[in-house]
Design an enzyme around this catalytic site. Sequence first.
Site, mmCIF file in Angstrom:
data_model
loop_
_atom_site.group_PDB
_atom_site.id
_atom_site.type_symbol
_atom_site.label_atom_id
_atom_site.label_comp_id
_atom_site.label_asym_id
_atom_site.label_seq_id
_atom_site.Cartn_x
_atom_site.Cartn_y
_atom_site.Cartn_z
ATOM 1 N N SER A 120 0.908 -1.184 -0.038
ATOM 2 C CA SER A 120 0.155 0.003 -0.036
ATOM 3 C C SER A 120 0.805 1.337 -0.185
ATOM 4 O O SER A 120 0.344 2.227 0.099
ATOM 5 C CB SER A 120 -0.868 0.069 1.176
ATOM 6 O OG SER A 120 -0.183 -0.021 2.458
ATOM 7 N N HIS A 141 -3.870 -3.999 -5.316
ATOM 8 C CA HIS A 141 -4.017 -3.577 -3.921
ATOM 9 C C HIS A 141 -5.311 -3.701 -3.347
ATOM 10 O O HIS A 141 -6.312 -2.998 -3.625
ATOM 11 C CB HIS A 141 -3.637 -2.028 -3.889
ATOM 12 C CG HIS A 141 -3.638 -1.705 -2.232
ATOM 13 N ND1 HIS A 141 -4.133 -0.254 -1.937
ATOM 14 C CD2 HIS A 141 -3.415 -2.168 -1.242
ATOM 15 C CE1 HIS A 141 -4.171 -0.223 -0.767
ATOM 16 N NE2 HIS A 141 -3.714 -1.318 -0.185
ATOM 17 N N GLU A 153 -7.220 -1.592 -6.160
ATOM 18 C CA GLU A 153 -6.618 -0.573 -6.897
ATOM 19 C C GLU A 153 -5.604 -1.493 -7.789
ATOM 20 O O GLU A 153 -5.057 -2.369 -7.197
ATOM 21 C CB GLU A 153 -5.848 0.286 -6.270
ATOM 22 C CG GLU A 153 -6.790 1.398 -5.258
ATOM 23 C CD GLU A 153 -6.226 2.343 -4.489
ATOM 24 O OE1 GLU A 153 -6.152 3.567 -4.513
ATOM 25 O OE2 GLU A 153 -5.018 1.582 -3.583
ATOM 26 N N ASN A 192 -5.547 5.521 -0.009
ATOM 27 C CA ASN A 192 -4.777 6.041 1.053
ATOM 28 C C ASN A 192 -4.302 7.324 0.943
ATOM 29 O O ASN A 192 -4.434 8.038 2.005
ATOM 30 C CB ASN A 192 -3.598 5.071 1.348
ATOM 31 C CG ASN A 192 -4.125 3.860 1.960
ATOM 32 O OD1 ASN A 192 -5.084 3.839 2.798
ATOM 33 N ND2 ASN A 192 -3.185 2.778 1.526
#
Length: 659
Positions: A120, A141, A153, A192
Site C-alpha cells: 500500500s 491492492h 486498486e 490512502n
Amino acid sequence: MDRISRIAVIGAGTMGHGIAEVAAISGYNVVLMDIAEEFLENALRRIRWSLGKLGEKGRLKESVEDVMSRITTTLSLEEAVGNADLIIEAVPEKMELKKNVFSRADKAAPPHTIIATNTSSLPISELAAATRRPDKVIGIHFFNPPVIMRLVEIIRGEKTSSETVETAKSFVESLGKKPILVSKDIPGFVVNRILVRLLNEGCRLVHAGEASIEEVDATARYKLGFPMGVFELLDYSGIDVFYLIMKAMKERGVEIHICPLLEEKYRENSLGVKTGKGFYQYPEPGRFVKPALSEDKAVVDTVSLVAPPINEAAWILGQEVASKEDIDVATELGLGWPKGVFKLADEIGLDRIMSSLEKLWKKTGWKEYSPHPMIKHMVEEGMLGVKTGKGFYQYGEVRVEKIGDIAVKVEPPIAWIILSRPSKLNALTSTMLEDLDKAVKTVLENDEVRAVILSGEGRAFCAGADVSGFKNMNSIDAYRFSRRFQEILLHIDRSPKPFIAAINGYALGGGLELALACDLRIASSEARLGQPEINLGFIPGAGATQRLPRIIGVGRALELVMMGDMIGAEEAYRIGLINKIVPPERLEEEARRLALKLAEKPPIALQAAKRAVKEASSLPLEEGLKIEAELFGLLFATEDAHEGIDAFLSKRKPQFKGK
Ligand code: COA
C-alpha cells in the site's frame, strides 16, 4: 496471457489469507505460502472461520470444504510459484523483504506469470526492477478485509504492459470486485492518499487544540456520514500503517507535515486496536469496541476537515493518475464515504473549499494546503458545483425565475423557493401568497426536481402575513384569506415531493405556519420563531393551531399561541419544532445537503412516508395502521422497492428512479 487459473499468494497474514480466500471462493486454485507452519495453520483457520460466516449468511455457493479444497499451503516460495499464472505478494511492508520475494519468484515462476504486489505504500517500479520481467509486474491492492471490501486498486508501474493491466483487471472483476486503474505509481495510490489527508487534518486539529478527538470523530461520523471517525479508523487499521504511508509519501517528495501526534503514538507503540491502546483504549489487544461518541460533539467545521482530501483528489486527477469516476468510486467503495470525493466537493461548493484551504494555508504556512490550480480555475470560471449547475460534474442547468417577490431557483435535482421581499422581512401579501402557490406548482411540475427548499432572503425567513393588509379587513374577507392561506400551505404539506424549510431568521405568524407545512425544518442558530398573532388581537389562521400541536404537542402549542412570544432556535430544537440547528453561514450548505440526500431516496416511498406519518397519524390507530399497511403493500409494486432490496443484498448503492 489467456486465462489465469492458478494463483500463488506469498504471505499468509491479514491480507494474504484474505486474498487467498477471495480467490478460492471464485474458483481459483490457490497456493498459500509463508515462512512458518504456524502462520499457515493460523491462516487456514481464519479462512475456514470466515467461509463459515459467509455460508451462514447464504453468500457461499459451495460448501466450506469445497472452497478449502482449492487452497494448498507450502513453506517453499519456489514450490508455490512454480506453477502459478499469477503471484500475489502480501509480505510485510519492507522493501528489502519484498525485493527478495520478487527476485526469487521471478527466477522460479514460468515466463508468462504475472507478479503482483499488494503493497500500500512502496513503489511498484522498484519491485519490478528486482525481476527480469518488469512488464509483468503490477500492483493489485486489496483493502482489508478483502472478502468484504469491493474495491481493488490496480497500479501500473513504469514498465507494466497494457496486457498485464488488462489481465489484472479481468482477474479482479472475476472475483466480483471493482477495479480502479491507478496509472501512475504514486505513493499512497488513490485511496490512502486521499485518506491520509483527512486523517492528518483531524490530527492537526487536535494537536493544535482546535478540537478534541471526540469532536473530530463525531463530526466525521455524524455530520459527514463516514463509517468511522478519524481516530477510530487510525486505531482500527493501525496507526503504524498510516504513519508509514505518510512517511513514504514524505520521503518520496510529497508535501506533508505528519502530525506529531501520530509520530508519538508510533514511537510509543500505541498502535490502536492491535496493541490495545491508540487514541482510544480497548479491553484487550486485538479487540475492537466502537468508541461511544455523542452526536452533540459533532461541532467541527466539516468543510475544513474535507478540504485537504478534496485538494489531494484534485491533484491526483490533475496528474492523470486516475479518472474522476474511478476516484469517486475509490472513495465510495474504499473509504465507505456516502459520496465520492468530487461529488462531495460539488455539493459543498468549490468556492467554500478554496477559501477553507486558503485559511488553513495562511494559518499554518504549509504549502500542502495551497489550493490546487484546478480548484482555483474552477472557482474563477464559476464552476462551483451543484449550486451553479457545473463543478467536477455537470448537473442540470441552474435556472432562476422570478414570480413576483418569489424567486424559484432550480438546481437539479433540487429547487429553492426563496421569499424575496427582504425590506418587509418577507411579509406575505395576498399577491405574494398566490405567487408562492405558483412557485410551488412550478417545482412540483418539474420532473428534474426531487426535493424543495423554502427559505427567505435577508434577515427573515418570513415575518408572517403582511399586517398592513389586515387594516379594514372584514370577517368574510378574513375568513376567505385564512382559507386560501391554508389551502396554499396544504399544497406544500400534501405535495408528493419533500419540502425543507431553511429558516434563516424570523419565522413568525404565517411565516412559521409556512415552515410547519414543510416536512423538515432546519434553522440558523440566529432564527427566532413564534406565533405573535395574539398580540394583534387574533389567532393564527394558516394552520398553526392544528399543525403545532401535532408537531410539538398541545401543551407547548398552546403556550406559543397564547403567549405570542418569540423563541430562539435552541428552544425550538429542544421542543421538537425544528429538526436541526446550524450556524448561519452553514444554513445554505446544510439545506442543500439534506435536499440532495432526500433527492436520492425513492420518491414514491418518500411520498408514502409523508402520507403515512402526516395524514394517517391523526386518524384513530386502527385506521392509521390500515393505511400504513396499504401503502406498505403498494410500494412492493414499485421498481424502486426491488432495486432497494437487491442493492442491499448485493452491497451496492441503490439507484432509485421513481418508478
Ligand atoms: N407585516 C408587514 N410588515 C412587516 C411585517 C409584517 N408581518 N413584519 C415586518 N414588517 C416590516 C416592518 O414594518 C418594517 O417595515 P418599514 O421599514 O417599512 O417600517 C420592516 O418589515 C422591517 O421590520 P422592523 O420591524 O423594522 O424590524 P425589527 O428588526 O425592528 O423587528 C420583527 C423585526 C419581526 C420583530 C418585527 O418586524 C415584527 O414584530 N413584525 C411583525 C411580526 C408579526 O406580528 N407577524 C404576524 C403577522 S399576522
